[in-house]
Write an enzyme that holds these catalytic residues in place. Structure first.
Site, PDB file in Angstrom:
ATOM      1  N   LYS A  88       0.855  -1.188   0.000  1.00 18.35           N
ATOM      2  CA  LYS A  88       0.000   0.000   0.000  1.00 18.35           C
ATOM      3  C   LYS A  88       0.892   1.240   0.000  1.00 18.35           C
ATOM      4  O   LYS A  88       1.768   1.399   0.862  1.00 18.35           O
ATOM      5  CB  LYS A  88      -0.887  -0.033   1.240  1.00 18.35           C
ATOM      6  CG  LYS A  88      -2.113   0.861   1.178  1.00 18.35           C
ATOM      7  CD  LYS A  88      -2.995   0.570   2.386  1.00 18.35           C
ATOM      8  CE  LYS A  88      -4.237   1.439   2.414  1.00 18.35           C
ATOM      9  NZ  LYS A  88      -4.944   1.327   3.680  1.00 18.35           N
TER      10      LYS A  88
HETATM   11  O1  G3P Z   1      -9.116   2.619   4.641  1.00 20.35           O
HETATM   12  C1  G3P Z   1      -8.783   3.906   5.085  1.00 20.35           C
HETATM   13  C2  G3P Z   1      -9.360   4.122   6.415  1.00 20.35           C
HETATM   14  O2  G3P Z   1      -8.741   3.335   7.383  1.00 20.35           O
HETATM   15  C3  G3P Z   1      -9.463   5.514   6.843  1.00 20.35           C
HETATM   16  O3  G3P Z   1     -10.621   5.573   7.550  1.00 20.35           O
HETATM   17  O4  G3P Z   1     -12.201   6.490   9.117  1.00 20.35           O
HETATM   18  O5  G3P Z   1      -9.748   7.050   9.328  1.00 20.35           O
HETATM   19  O6  G3P Z   1     -11.110   8.003   7.474  1.00 20.35           O
HETATM   20  P1  G3P Z   1     -10.944   6.861   8.428  1.00 20.35           P
END
Ligand code: G3P
Length: 218
Positions: A88
């Site tokens: 990634k």
């Molecule tokens: O897959 C990306 C994710 O982990 C980010 O999520 O909720 O931190 O925006 P968030």
């Protein structure tokens, strides 16, 4: 649409995997840190454990480096942990170059932190296996996260790019349904959002009636 779970928590990964619907796992440095994983040894062991739970599934492991050479160094080590690992990489200039490097070598890549069609296009041209638009974080700033997913899907279909659109930063169950309608190839979700798909009051009510009537026949 494939389902990935967005966590580095082994219990949650096991629970989703036991449902029989899990196609993979995504992690990022924040999710790893949340689990208290520390140091190379523990990090690599965590990825190995995740691969072992989701046998045959894609497991996104994110590089910490932000420079090209560092990304190649880390990405090579991560990819060597298990063939299930998808490296990634952030959608930056160096990240796109690293996507090109790994995709040319046949290593699966996930280009992350994507917030525009233009970024997704560069990732696809570099040969990314997955591109990750962040739905929730766009919604957070009054932008249209699912709209971006739909736009990327439409552009990739028009031009025949094979890169899969992996809807990320999914916050709740309705996001999953909207990404499904938008044509996302994959949604990576918290366990709570996946389990939310099961909820329906008529299912609960209907089951209660069936259980009661089944009792009458004993
Ligand atoms: O897959 C990306 C994710 O982990 C980010 O999520 O909720 O931190 O925006 P968030």
């Amino acid at each position: 649409m494939k389902f990935f779970i967005d966590t580095a928590n082994l219990d949650q990964i096991r629970e989703a995997n036991d449902l029989g619907i899990l196609d993979g796992v995504t992690t990022n440095p924040s999710l790893m840190a949340k689990e208290g994983v520390k140091g190379e040894k523990e990090i690599f062991q965590r990825y190995a454990d995740i691969c072992d739970i989701v046998k045959g599934g894609s497991v996104s492991a994110e590089v910490f480096a932000t420079d090209y050479e560092g990304m190649l160094r880390e990405g090579e080590v991560l990819a060597a942990i298990n063939p299930q690992i998808t490296v990634k990489l952030p959608c930056t200039k160096d990240g796109i170059k690293a996507v090109k490097y790994f995709s040319s070598k046949g290593v699966a890549t996930n280009c992350t932190l994507v917030f525009s069609v233009g970024q997704a296009l560069l990732a696809a041209k570099a040969g990314a296996t997955y591109v990750s638009p962040f739905v929730g974080r766009l919604d957070d700033i009054c932008s249209d996260g699912v709209g971006l997913v739909a736009d990327i899907v439409s552009v990739f279909r028009t031009y025949g790019y094979k890169t899969q659109v992996l809807a990320a930063s999914i916050r709740h169950t309705q996001h999953i349904i909207e990404c499904l309608h938008a044509g996302a190839d994959v949604a990576t979700c918290p366990l709570s959002a996946i389990l939310g798909l099961l909820n329906h009051p008529l299912t609960d009510k209907g089951l209660a009636t069936f259980v009661k009537d089944a009792e009458k026949m004993k």
